[in-house]
Design an enzyme around this catalytic site. Structure first.
Site, short mmCIF file in Angstrom:
data_model
loop_
_atom_site.label_atom_id
_atom_site.label_comp_id
_atom_site.label_asym_id
_atom_site.label_seq_id
_atom_site.Cartn_x
_atom_site.Cartn_y
_atom_site.Cartn_z
N HIS A 60 -11.98 11.23 -1.89
CA HIS A 60 -10.77 10.43 -2.07
C HIS A 60 -9.60 11.26 -1.55
O HIS A 60 -9.27 12.30 -2.13
CB HIS A 60 -10.62 10.11 -3.57
CG HIS A 60 -9.70 8.98 -3.87
ND1 HIS A 60 -9.93 7.68 -3.47
CD2 HIS A 60 -8.52 8.94 -4.54
CE1 HIS A 60 -8.95 6.90 -3.89
NE2 HIS A 60 -8.08 7.64 -4.53
N LYS A 88 -4.39 -0.53 -2.04
CA LYS A 88 -3.35 0.50 -1.92
C LYS A 88 -3.89 1.55 -0.95
O LYS A 88 -5.05 1.95 -1.04
CB LYS A 88 -3.11 1.08 -3.32
CG LYS A 88 -2.50 2.48 -3.40
CD LYS A 88 -1.91 2.71 -4.79
CE LYS A 88 -1.86 4.16 -5.19
NZ LYS A 88 -1.10 4.37 -6.44
N LYS A 128 -3.49 5.39 0.66
CA LYS A 128 -2.88 6.70 0.40
C LYS A 128 -2.49 7.30 1.75
O LYS A 128 -3.35 7.50 2.62
CB LYS A 128 -3.88 7.62 -0.28
CG LYS A 128 -4.45 7.10 -1.58
CD LYS A 128 -3.42 6.89 -2.66
CE LYS A 128 -2.99 8.18 -3.30
NZ LYS A 128 -2.15 7.91 -4.51
N ASP A 140 1.01 4.42 -0.82
CA ASP A 140 1.49 5.48 -1.70
C ASP A 140 1.64 6.74 -0.87
O ASP A 140 0.65 7.28 -0.36
CB ASP A 140 0.51 5.71 -2.85
CG ASP A 140 1.07 6.66 -3.91
OD1 ASP A 140 2.17 7.19 -3.71
OD2 ASP A 140 0.38 6.86 -4.94
N GLU A 189 5.23 3.11 -2.41
CA GLU A 189 5.22 3.92 -3.63
C GLU A 189 5.62 5.37 -3.33
O GLU A 189 5.07 6.00 -2.43
CB GLU A 189 3.80 3.87 -4.23
CG GLU A 189 3.62 4.67 -5.49
CD GLU A 189 2.24 4.44 -6.13
OE1 GLU A 189 1.55 3.46 -5.76
OE2 GLU A 189 1.85 5.26 -6.97
N ASP A 231 6.88 6.47 -8.79
CA ASP A 231 5.70 6.90 -9.55
C ASP A 231 5.96 8.29 -10.14
O ASP A 231 6.41 8.40 -11.28
CB ASP A 231 4.44 6.88 -8.66
CG ASP A 231 3.20 7.34 -9.42
OD1 ASP A 231 3.27 7.51 -10.65
OD2 ASP A 231 2.14 7.55 -8.80
N LYS A 236 2.25 5.36 -16.35
CA LYS A 236 0.99 6.09 -16.58
C LYS A 236 1.08 6.78 -17.93
O LYS A 236 2.04 7.54 -18.16
CB LYS A 236 0.75 7.13 -15.49
CG LYS A 236 0.53 6.54 -14.11
CD LYS A 236 0.22 7.58 -13.06
CE LYS A 236 0.12 6.91 -11.69
NZ LYS A 236 0.03 7.85 -10.58
N GLU A 246 -3.69 -0.55 -11.19
CA GLU A 246 -4.65 0.17 -10.33
C GLU A 246 -5.69 0.86 -11.23
O GLU A 246 -6.13 1.98 -10.92
CB GLU A 246 -3.91 1.18 -9.45
CG GLU A 246 -3.10 2.19 -10.25
CD GLU A 246 -2.31 3.19 -9.44
OE1 GLU A 246 -2.11 2.98 -8.22
OE2 GLU A 246 -1.87 4.20 -10.02
C1 MUC Z 1 -1.07 8.04 -7.58
O1 MUC Z 1 -0.21 8.79 -7.18
O2 MUC Z 1 -0.75 6.90 -7.74
C2 MUC Z 1 -3.58 6.37 -8.20
C3 MUC Z 1 -4.49 5.72 -7.42
C4 MUC Z 1 -4.97 6.65 -6.50
O3 MUC Z 1 -5.81 6.48 -5.63
O4 MUC Z 1 -4.35 7.82 -6.71
C5 MUC Z 1 -3.60 7.75 -7.88
C6 MUC Z 1 -2.42 8.60 -7.90
MG MG Z 2 1.26 7.16 -6.94
#
Ligand code: MUC
Ligand code: MG
Length: 372
Positions: free
Chosen positions: A22, A167, A169, A198, A224, A249, A273, A326
């Site tokens: 990941h 989402k 990254k 994000d 994000e 976030d 969170k 999520e």
């Molecule tokens: C984040 O920063 O949001 C949440 C889903 C993901 O893949 O990473 C996290 C961290």
């Molecule tokens: Mg995030």
């Protein structure tokens, strides 16, 4: 009710493999290390909680090893013998004696709520005022590190019907490369499938302006944490500048952060969170601030396993979340440490309805994956 006290608190680190690497801007995860807390009360009831972070110390300032040390050395002796019934009193005691360490505080509060729910025969959501839903929308994060693989993963999940929102990254590479990656995926899944990104703080404000302009044009639905978490004013400027919603976030970690951001319009959405906030009750406080300021909510994850995910789901089920959640953490793991895995289908997860968290540890699995 008779006085019921905390007899002892135990913690273990459990390492579970992920289904694939990941990739985030600051780390690549190949497994997840979660600290599982067991809180034993004098009436024979046990509450459970979870403290989990992402990529050692690369995401937050608490590591799995440090969290276990804090729990065993400072928190367990402090709470031993205290009444398990007033969760507010315990959390105030923790706040007074232990600075920071919100991830650990969240696990303790979860365990206390779980125990209290089991004691009273009600869910954690009921203790928190009551659920408004029994299911939560859950997106999936595409983060294999490869555009083509991400597209294949998205298409398989769409065909299967498990998720309908993704989402991505980004922030690991040059912004132009990242924007091309997002555009390719957005084009492949089509206009009806929501795509969010994000950046995990990776861009400067000037790069963010260029990157977000392109992402907005390409139809991305939500951006994000594009810039460093301490730049609240920058987040407010970006929120005002762009039509596409900007989500805080890392910046919106605590109740105080939520208040400061709300005051200046830093973000049009907050990612909630339980770990960042230091517990479920603080999530409701952040939500109240956001609601008063007209800021939308999103149910975030620290990529917890099932215990932390269900704890999050219990409090999220008491709120109205415009942007869904999520809470897919357990799906990223090849194994679980609870009896019976959660149900995810048709873009939602079902929230366990039993007393407390409504889940039970599978001690054989805990033993198997416990760090020795
Ligand atoms: C984040 O920063 O949001 C949440 C889903 C993901 O893949 O990473 C996290 C961290
Ligand atoms: Mg995030």
């Amino acid at each position: 009710m008779e006085v019921i006290h905390i007899e002892r608190i135990e913690s273990v680190i459990v390492d579970l493999p992920t289904i694939r690497p990941h990739h985030l801007s600051m780390a690549v995860m190949r497994n997840q290390a979660m600290v599982i807390v067991r809180l034993f009360c004098s009436d024979g009831i046990e509450g459970i909680g979870e403290s989990t972070t992402i990529g050692g110390l690369s995401y937050g300032d608490e590591s799995p090893e440090g969290m276990k040390l804090t729990l065993d050395t400072y928190i367990a002796p402090l709470l031993q013998g205290k009444s398990a019934l007033s969760i507010n009193a315990i959390m105030a005691l923790l706040e007074y004696n232990i600075k920071g360490n919100n991830f650990v505080k969240s696990a303790i509060e979860t365990a206390l709520l779980d125990a209290q729910g089991k004691r009273l025969g009600v869910s954690v959501a009921t203790l928190l005022g009551g659920a408004v839903t029994q299911t939560l929308p859950v997106l999936w994060t595409l983060a294999s590190g490869d555009t083509q693989k991400d597209i294949e993963e998205a298409q398989a999940l769409l065909n299967d019907g498990r998720h309908n929102t993704f989402k991505l990254k980004i922030g690991r590479y040059d912004w132009k490369h990242d924007v091309r990656h997002v555009s390719a995926i957005k084009q492949a899944v089509g206009p009806d499938v929501k795509v969010t990104v994000d950046v995990n703080q990776a861009w400067t404000e000037s790069v963010a302006k260029q990157g977000i302009a392109q992402l907005q044009e390409d139809g991305v639905d939500l951006i994000e944490q594009p810039i460093i978490k301490t730049n609240f004013d920058g987040l407010a400027r970006l929120t005002q500048y762009f039509k596409v919603p900007i989500m805080a976030d890392e910046a919106a970690a605590t109740v105080t952060d939520a208040f400061k951001l709300a005051k200046i319009g830093g973000g049009s959405v907050f990612a909630l969170k339980i770990s960042k906030a230091g517990g479920l009750i603080n999530i409701q406080k952040q939500a109240a601030i956001a609601q008063a300021a007209g800021i939308s909510l999103y149910g975030g994850t620290m990529l917890e396993g099932t215990v932390g995910t269900v704890a999050s789901a219990q409090v999220f089920s008491t709120l109205h979340l415009d942007w869904g959640t999520e809470l897919f953490g357990p799906l990223l793991l090849t194994e679980d440490i609870v009896k019976g895995r959660l149900t995810y289908q048709n873009g939602v997860m079902e929230i366990p309805q039993g007393p407390g968290l409504g889940i039970e540890l599978d001690m054989n699995q805990v033993e198997k994956f416990k760090r020795k």
